[in-house]
Structures are given as C-alpha cells and as structure tokens.
Write a protein that holds these residues in place. Structure first.
Motif, PDB file in Angstrom:
ATOM      1  N   UNK A 119       0.832  -1.318  -0.297  1.00 31.37           N
ATOM      2  CA  UNK A 119       0.191  -0.004   0.005  1.00 31.37           C
ATOM      3  C   UNK A 119       0.889   1.341  -0.084  1.00 31.37           C
ATOM      4  N   UNK A 120       1.834   1.382   0.736  1.00 34.67           N
ATOM      5  CA  UNK A 120       2.925   2.163   0.156  1.00 34.67           C
ATOM      6  C   UNK A 120       3.498   2.546  -0.402  1.00 34.67           C
ATOM      7  N   UNK A 121       3.351   1.587  -1.231  1.00 40.08           N
ATOM      8  CA  UNK A 121       4.108   2.811  -3.227  1.00 40.08           C
ATOM      9  C   UNK A 121       3.534   1.525  -3.880  1.00 40.08           C
ATOM     10  N   UNK A 122       2.272   2.266  -3.378  1.00 40.62           N
ATOM     11  CA  UNK A 122       1.018   1.827  -4.246  1.00 40.62           C
ATOM     12  C   UNK A 122      -0.093   3.485  -4.851  1.00 40.62           C
ATOM     13  N   UNK A 123       0.475   4.073  -6.449  1.00 41.94           N
ATOM     14  CA  UNK A 123      -0.543   5.067  -6.566  1.00 41.94           C
ATOM     15  C   UNK A 123      -2.175   5.234  -6.140  1.00 41.94           C
ATOM     16  N   UNK A 124      -2.934   3.935  -6.252  1.00 39.17           N
ATOM     17  CA  UNK A 124      -4.243   3.472  -6.557  1.00 39.17           C
ATOM     18  C   UNK A 124      -4.124   4.217  -5.101  1.00 39.17           C
ATOM     19  N   UNK A 125      -5.513   4.991  -4.708  1.00 42.14           N
ATOM     20  CA  UNK A 125      -5.689   4.422  -3.245  1.00 42.14           C
ATOM     21  C   UNK A 125      -6.514   3.235  -3.036  1.00 42.14           C
ATOM     22  N   UNK A 126      -5.811   2.329  -1.739  1.00 40.34           N
ATOM     23  CA  UNK A 126      -6.564   0.973  -1.653  1.00 40.34           C
ATOM     24  C   UNK A 126      -6.548   1.713   0.612  1.00 40.34           C
ATOM     25  N   UNK A 127      -7.972   1.213   0.649  1.00 32.67           N
ATOM     26  CA  UNK A 127      -8.482   0.945   2.230  1.00 32.67           C
ATOM     27  C   UNK A 127      -8.055  -0.556   2.112  1.00 32.67           C
ATOM     28  N   UNK A 128      -7.039  -1.544   3.602  1.00 33.88           N
ATOM     29  CA  UNK A 128      -7.629  -2.447   3.229  1.00 33.88           C
ATOM     30  C   UNK A 128      -7.984  -2.667   5.035  1.00 33.88           C
ATOM     31  N   UNK A 129      -8.986  -3.633   4.952  1.00 35.72           N
ATOM     32  CA  UNK A 129      -9.217  -4.750   6.491  1.00 35.72           C
ATOM     33  C   UNK A 129      -8.706  -5.565   6.592  1.00 35.72           C
ATOM     34  N   UNK A 130      -8.114  -5.630   7.799  1.00 32.34           N
ATOM     35  CA  UNK A 130      -6.786  -7.105   7.999  1.00 32.34           C
ATOM     36  C   UNK A 130      -7.522  -8.253   8.485  1.00 32.34           C
ATOM     37  N   UNK A 131      -6.891  -8.532   8.163  1.00 28.69           N
ATOM     38  CA  UNK A 131      -7.693 -10.333   8.860  1.00 28.69           C
ATOM     39  C   UNK A 131      -8.103 -10.318  10.787  1.00 28.69           C
ATOM     40  N   UNK A 132      -7.594  -9.173  11.581  1.00 25.31           N
ATOM     41  CA  UNK A 132      -7.172  -8.774  12.846  1.00 25.31           C
ATOM     42  C   UNK A 132      -8.921  -8.108  12.823  1.00 25.31           C
ATOM     43  N   UNK A 133      -9.170  -7.196  12.213  1.00 24.87           N
ATOM     44  CA  UNK A 133     -10.760  -6.772  12.119  1.00 24.87           C
ATOM     45  C   UNK A 133     -11.864  -7.346  11.482  1.00 24.87           C
ATOM     46  N   UNK A 134     -11.108  -8.152  10.629  1.00 25.81           N
ATOM     47  CA  UNK A 134     -12.306  -9.699  10.062  1.00 25.81           C
ATOM     48  C   UNK A 134     -12.746  -9.765  11.270  1.00 25.81           C
ATOM     49  N   UNK A 135     -11.774 -10.739  12.281  1.00 27.06           N
ATOM     50  CA  UNK A 135     -12.032 -11.602  12.859  1.00 27.06           C
ATOM     51  C   UNK A 135     -12.670 -10.389  14.016  1.00 27.06           C
ATOM     52  N   UNK A 136     -12.721  -9.240  14.583  1.00 29.72           N
ATOM     53  CA  UNK A 136     -13.253  -8.933  14.927  1.00 29.72           C
ATOM     54  C   UNK A 136     -15.304  -8.501  14.865  1.00 29.72           C
ATOM     55  N   UNK A 137     -14.974  -8.742  14.017  1.00 29.48           N
ATOM     56  CA  UNK A 137     -16.800  -8.203  13.306  1.00 29.48           C
ATOM     57  C   UNK A 137     -17.016  -9.476  12.755  1.00 29.48           C
ATOM     58  N   UNK A 138     -16.515 -10.282  12.348  1.00 29.33           N
ATOM     59  CA  UNK A 138     -17.247 -11.612  12.657  1.00 29.33           C
ATOM     60  C   UNK A 138     -18.220 -11.744  14.346  1.00 29.33           C
ATOM     61  N   UNK A 139     -17.205 -11.225  14.806  1.00 26.06           N
ATOM     62  CA  UNK A 139     -18.163 -11.442  16.248  1.00 26.06           C
ATOM     63  C   UNK A 139     -19.382 -11.497  16.036  1.00 26.06           C
ATOM     64  N   UNK A 140     -19.878 -10.090  15.459  1.00 29.55           N
ATOM     65  CA  UNK A 140     -20.186  -9.513  15.831  1.00 29.55           C
ATOM     66  C   UNK A 140     -22.004  -9.576  14.265  1.00 29.55           C
ATOM     67  N   UNK A 141     -21.804 -10.436  13.665  1.00 30.18           N
ATOM     68  CA  UNK A 141     -22.322 -10.977  12.427  1.00 30.18           C
ATOM     69  C   UNK A 141     -21.214 -12.418  11.795  1.00 30.18           C
ATOM     70  N   UNK A 142     -21.359 -13.248  12.390  1.00 31.41           N
ATOM     71  CA  UNK A 142     -20.758 -14.339  11.826  1.00 31.41           C
ATOM     72  C   UNK A 142     -21.550 -14.655  10.263  1.00 31.41           C
ATOM     73  N   UNK A 143     -22.950 -14.404   9.640  1.00 34.52           N
ATOM     74  CA  UNK A 143     -22.895 -14.597   8.584  1.00 34.52           C
ATOM     75  C   UNK A 143     -22.819 -14.531   7.845  1.00 34.52           C
ATOM     76  N   UNK A 144     -22.060 -13.016   7.359  1.00 36.62           N
ATOM     77  CA  UNK A 144     -22.075 -12.457   6.336  1.00 36.62           C
ATOM     78  C   UNK A 144     -21.202 -11.201   6.657  1.00 36.62           C
ATOM     79  N   UNK A 145     -20.631 -10.994   5.099  1.00 38.45           N
ATOM     80  CA  UNK A 145     -19.717  -9.291   5.557  1.00 38.45           C
ATOM     81  C   UNK A 145     -20.478  -8.180   5.602  1.00 38.45           C
TER      82      UNK A 145
END
Length: 726
Positions: A119-145
């Motif tokens: 991401x640091x060297x990519x001109x296109x603006x990209x937001x990345x949601x990593x595995x740790x944050x996905x794991x937290x959100x799965x606690x709130x709604x495991x069925x879907x994203x």
C-alpha cells in the motif's frame, strides 16, 4: 585559598565536560530517505527530541557513561542504540530505521492492483481491512460481511426489503449497482444476484478486504464507477489452520462455521463450511417480521497444486443455498387466515466454480489466468405473484505482469458473459458479452514520486426482447503518489467508467420486480470521477501514535438510468442531466501503547440528481456520517470494543425527511489457552430502530405496503459464542 580555587575549577570543568552533545541523522534503511518526525529519547532520562525535515537532531546535556538511545517513528521498527559518553569524536551519527511493513508483508501487500506492491508504494488509493479487524467483525455478524462494510467510513449497507432483509452496498453515496463486488478478483455478483450478494459472503475464510473508492475500470471494467470491493480468501500455508465458530443470538440466530487449510509439499487445500439458522423475529409486535425465517448453507472447497515453486494451480467450487420467509408472523407459523395472508419468500442457489493458473518467471515477471462460471437461481414469492429466473455469469481473465526495479506493467484481456433467463413469461430476459483489453503502467519516477496510468478498451454487446446494442468504451485512468517525507504523503487519481443497462436495481428489488418492463432504446451510463487525499503520521508522545487521512472525491454519471412509473408499469429511461456526487472523508487513528486504539471517521456526501426539479438530493443518503471505535486489546488474551455511529437526516423516495440518529455497540472477547476464545456482543444497545418513529408496515393488514428502510429494523440484539483456532 589558591588550593580551593583550583579544586572548584576542576569540578566546574568536570561538570561541563559531563554535559555531552549527540548529533544524529535518521534515514529509511531501504530508500535512504531522511526521516522527519522521529522521536529520539535518552533511556531513563527526560532528554528527548524530534528530527527535523532533514532527519537531523541535536541532543544536549547528556551525562557521561553508557547511554541507551531509543528511536521511534510510526510505520518503522523501534530501534535502540548504545553510546558511551564522552565520545572520542563529535561526528554525526547515521541511524537507519527499518520499515515495519517489511516485517508484515502478508498484511500490506495488496492484491487488487495485481502488481504485488505494498500500500505504501501504490499510487492507487486502497483501503485494506486486515484479518484482525475481520475477526472482530465476525463476532458481531458471523453469517456475512455486511457488518464489516457497514462500519467502514464512506461505505453504506442499504437494506432494500422490510421483510427479507436484502441489502446492497453504496460507496460515496452512489447506488449499489455502481460498485463492483469481487471475490478473489472474480466478478460474479452482478445484476440479479446483487441484492443478496453481501448476505452470502461469510467472513470466516477471509484474509483481508480491499476497498478502492472512485473510478476503477482499468483493471475491472464496467460497473466500477463508484469503486471496487475485493474479498480476499486465505490460502493454505505449511502450518495448518483450523478454525471453528459457534454463535447464538437472542433474536433466534444460530451460526456454525468451520474453516481448514494446509499445504503439504506440492498439494494444498482449503475448505469452508457454514450453517446459518434464523427464526422469524418481530420486535415491535405488529405481526410482521423484521428479520425473516431463514436457513443458509455454504460450502467452499479449494484444491491447490504446486508442481514447482514458480507454477501453481487452483480449482475451487463454492455452493450456497438459502431459503428465507418473511412477512406476517401467522403465515410464517403456518396459521394463515383471511386477515393474515402476506408473505415474502426467497429461495436461492448460487454455485461458482473457479480456476486459476499462476506462473512466475526468473525475470520476476508473472502470468496469471483466471476463469469462473457462476450460476445463480432465485425464486421470489409473494401472494398471487412469483418472479424467478437463472443468472449465468462467466468471467475469464489472462494477464501478464512485467516487474522491473523502477516500473511495473500489467497487460491483459478478459471476457465477461452475463445472461438472465426469466421463468414463465421471459419478459425480462437479457444478456451481454464484453470483450476487454487493458494495460496499466506504474513508474517509480523518484523515491518520492510514483505515477500510474492505464487504459482499457471494452466492446460490449447487450440485448433483450426489445432491442440490441453494441458500444465501445475507452477508459483511461491516471494516479500519482507523492511521498513528501516520512510523515506526509498524498495521492490523486482520475478516470472514466461505465455501466451497461440493467433492470436489477435497489428500487426494483424492493418491489420484487413487479410490473417492471424490459428496457427499450436506452444507453449505457458513463462516468468521470476522481479522488485526492493527504496522509500524515507521527508520534505525539513515545507511546501515542497518530495518523490522519483526508480524502476528497467527486463522481459525475452522465445519462443515468432512472426508474419511471406510469401508474401501472415501471420502466427505465436515460435522464438528460447527470448525477453528481462529491464530498470528503476524514479518518483519524490514535494508538496508545499498542493496547488502546481509537478510530474516528467522518463522511460528508453531497449527492444530487441534477435531472430532478426541486429537491435533487438522492434518497436514503445521509449528508453526514460519523464512525467511532475505541478498542482495548491484549494480544491472544483479551479484547474489548466500544463503537458509536451517527447518521444524519435522509430523504425518502416520497420526499419526506427522516430524523438523525445514533447507534452504539459493545463487544468483549476473552482468549483461553491460546486456542479458545469466548465472545459476547451487544449490538445497537440503545435500541435504535425505525419502528420507534413509525411502523414500517402500512395497512391494510392482508395487503400491506412498506416504507423505505432508513435505519435498523430489528433493534437491540445480543449474540455470543466460542471460537476455536488450532
């Protein structure tokens, strides 16, 4: 007397000599860029300072003896240096800090650009949601994203049905049909499947989610006007990964999921299995479900073969089956009578087969072939009406990447075939075939300036029972990254996009496609848009890190397709004036002592339909949104999070305005024996819901109509469960 004067002079000289000076210049170990804003501190001392724009700092009044010098900068590995004072000479010390991204390549390498850049060297603006944050959100709604996206700045999950819970994703205020959804780079979620897509993507097997906001058509073609959201699955590693989750909520939802993967020698595998059970839930006791009764099953096995370290094959198949029934609670319970007759049923089967071939060459170039075939079968039933059909989608992409020290070039071709066949009448039958070729060049002009430009040419043929059309689109895009210094950077990008006509939109989804007429003599929508942002990172104190991102966006869609109604039937036509969406996003992050994290996001969106007279604001779109999250975490031990979200007033389709509202959530997770985690989540504990203001269902009871959905329908929910990671 002379003796005392000599002794005093010797003491003064000794004291003066013990007050040493340290001069340092701090650089990036890889780029040799001079780093500004580096915090430098003498251990167990109050002596400290921050490097200037030339990476230079001078510290004074340092005592004699061995001293430990600590260096801190956000995004770099903390570094310590032992120096003995007084020094033999007064030369300037050169210190080199190592980027922390070099230690975390798995988290920062982005896949959506297909160039293996960080991401640091990519001109296109990209937001990345990593595995740790996905794991937290799965606690709130495991069925879907849906929860993952709902709580991200600039994204809005818009529910489209009061009884079935169908939803779409809006980026920067634009309708869901303008956002391209991808799973591992495969585009299989368009048109008829779009209203249920995010409800059928589980988070359990995801490694990260990448969000590109703004025009993204160079690599992904039509439908990427507002942006791209790419859900990226985990891949097998030598060390096996085995995860299990069990979740139960107070509103009758049960989730049972498992994921396993491992690579052994030349072979690897991954498999995801998920069962979701939901009882019909009526929170306001009006006899109509806010959440439908549903049963959902997903299984996704993938096989990997590695004949050599430079060649790989993947073959996968994802199968999902869902049955949902909402409406009158008496009907759902099998107790229908003359006054209780309304229901809405959705039965879907989605099967997607994927194949991928990857070849790396000694020159660091690589070739990739991706192919998928997706079949989506859906049946919608309400009293005295049925709509059903099969959507077939085929996606083929072949690309070649040239990697050099100063530039990267990717070129490729792809073919996309989409066909919808309606059962019974066939009135909405339609198909399209797209042939595309693209090239994108990323050039490291200097260490501080990186340019990216691309061009795509698409030829599209689309037709239905009324007409057929062939169009060719030229889609240039240019982006730039400016690394001003170690603390400041900026990105800017602009490009064109298009969307071919489709009758499957949020509005038609909400009425189950009743009385929707096939399109006739309409043209594709075309767009121009861009984004620009500024990033700043620093350490306010040695234990407090701070980052801010300020992004501005604008998108104009010309000849937008607008749904019209003549009193009986609904039909689409191109409006003469455009839709214009503009605004900005602000993201702040504070990290204290690596344990406390505070996230704050603000989105301002001014989106208008210029073809309207009077009120031009797009419906169901708040002008102001605020996202707040405070997280405390001890890794592999304890996690706690408090979240708050503010949504401003919105206009409904009938022109009325909704009230603004807040919603809050709280989550706790405790890990035992490294492998077992127990969690509980209090979602929307202030019980914000639409029925607190007005019933969503309008009489008569046996033939109801429904208001637009603009906030939660289910209210306060509690869920909890266990996760096992082996």
């Amino acid at each position: 007397m002379t003796k005392y004067i000599i002794i005093l002079a010797m003491l003064l000289c000794s004291f003066a000599y013990s007050q040493n000076t340290l001069k340092v210049i701090v650089k990036d170990s890889e780029t040799q860029e001079k780093l500004a804003g580096v915090s430098v501190r003498i251990h167990n001392s109050t002596i400290s300072g921050v490097t200037d724009n030339n990476g230079f700092l001078e510290l004074n009044s340092i005592e004699n003896g061995g001293q430990k010098i600590n260096f801190f900068l956000l995004g770099y590995v903390e570094f310590s240096l032992d120096v003995i004072f007084p020094k033999q000479n007064s030369e300037i010390l050169n210190v080199q800090l190592k980027s922390s991204e070099e230690e975390e390549l798995d988290e920062v390498i982005v896949q959506s650009t297909r160039t293996s850049r960080t991401i640091k060297n990519t001109p296109t603006r990209i937001e990345s949601i990593d595995a740790e944050e996905l794991d937290e959100k799965a606690n709130m709604k495991p069925a879907n994203v849906s929860m993952v996206l709902h709580e991200s700045t600039g994204l809005q999950v818009q529910q489209t049905s009061a009884t079935s819970g169908n939803a779409s994703i809006r980026v920067q205020g634009l309708d869901g049909r303008y956002t391209q959804l991808l799973k591992d780079g495969y585009a299989n979620f368009g048109n008829f499947a779009s209203g249920l897509s995010i409800l059928e993507i589980p988070p359990l097997d995801l490694q990260q989610v990448e969000v590109i906001k703004g025009p993204s058509s160079t690599l992904y073609g039509g439908g990427a006007i507002a942006g791209v959201i790419n859900f990226i699955s985990k891949t097998p590693k030598e060390k096996g990964e085995y995860n299990f989750m069990l979740n139960q909520s107070n509103i009758g939802q049960t989730n049972i999921g498992a994921y396993a993967s491992q690579r052994k020698g030349k072979f690897g595998y991954s498999i995801l299995g998920l069962l979701n059970f939901q009882k019909a839930f009526d929170v306001d006791n009006d006899d109509f479900s806010e959440i439908p009764k549903s049963h959902n099953f997903t299984i996704n096995p993938r096989l990997f073969y590695y004949p050599s370290e430079n060649l790989s094959f993947m073959l996968g198949n994802s199968f999902t089956k869902t049955n949902m029934e909402g409406g009158d609670m008496h009907v759902i319970d099998g107790k229908a009578d003359a006054n209780h007759v309304y229901f809405e049923k959705n039965k879907t089967i989605r099967n997607t087969t994927t194949f991928e071939l990857g070849k790396k060459f000694e020159s660091q170039n690589n070739f990739k072939l991706k192919q998928s075939l997706s079949i989506f079968d859906r049946v919608i039933n309400i009293p005295d009406y049925e709509f059903s059909g099969i959507n077939t989608n085929s996606f083929t992409d072949a690309s070649y990447v040239i990697n050099r020290s100063k530039y990267t070039m990717i070129s490729g071709i792809n073919l996309v075939y989409d066909k919808f066949k309606q059962r019974n009448s066939g009135i909405l039958n339609g198909k399209s075939f797209t042939t595309g070729a693209y090239v994108q060049h990323t050039w490291d002009v200097f260490e501080t300036v990186k340019l990216e430009n691309g061009l795509r040419v698409d030829n599209v043929s689309y037709s239905n029972s009324n007409f057929s059309k062939n169009q060719t689109f030229f889609l240039p895009k240019i982006s730039a990254l400016f690394k001003i210094n170690s603390q400041w950077s900026s990105r800017i990008g602009v490009g064109l996009g298009y969307k071919i006509p489709t009758v499957f939109t949020e509005q038609t989804e909400s009425v189950q496609y009743q009385n929707v007429q096939p399109m006739q003599n309409v043209k594709s929508e075309k767009s121009i848009g861009g984004t620009a942002d500024v990033n700043y990172k620093t350490e306010l104190f040695s234990d407090l890190k701070f980052t801010v991102n300020q992004m501005f966006f604008i998108t104009e869609i010309n000849k937008p397709l607008v749904l019209q109604n003549d009193g009986v039937n609904s039909f689409f036509m191109n409006a003469s004036d455009p839709v214009l969406s503009k605004g900005f996003e602000t993201n702040l992050k504070f990290i204290y002592n690596e344990d406390f994290k505070l996230f704050a996001g603000y989105t301002f969106t001014d989106a208008k339909a210029k073809y309207l007279t009077g009120n031009q604001f797009l419906p169901l779109l708040p002008k102001n949104k605020v996202n707040l999250a405070l997280i405390y975490e001890k890794e592999n031990n304890f996690k706690m999070g408090l979240e708050g979200y503010f949504t401003d007033e919105q206009f409904l389709y009938n022109g009325t305005k909704t009230p603004a509202f807040w919603e809050f959530g709280f989550m706790v997770e405790k890990t035992l024996w490294s492998n077992f985690a127990f969690f509980i989540n209090f979602e929307n504990f202030t019980d914000t819901r639409q029925s607190n203001y007005k019933r969503v269902v309008n009489d008569p009871h046996n033939k109801p109509t429904f208001d637009d959905i603009w906030t939660h329908t289910e209210g306060f929910t509690i869920n909890g469960g266990v996760k096992i990671k082996l």
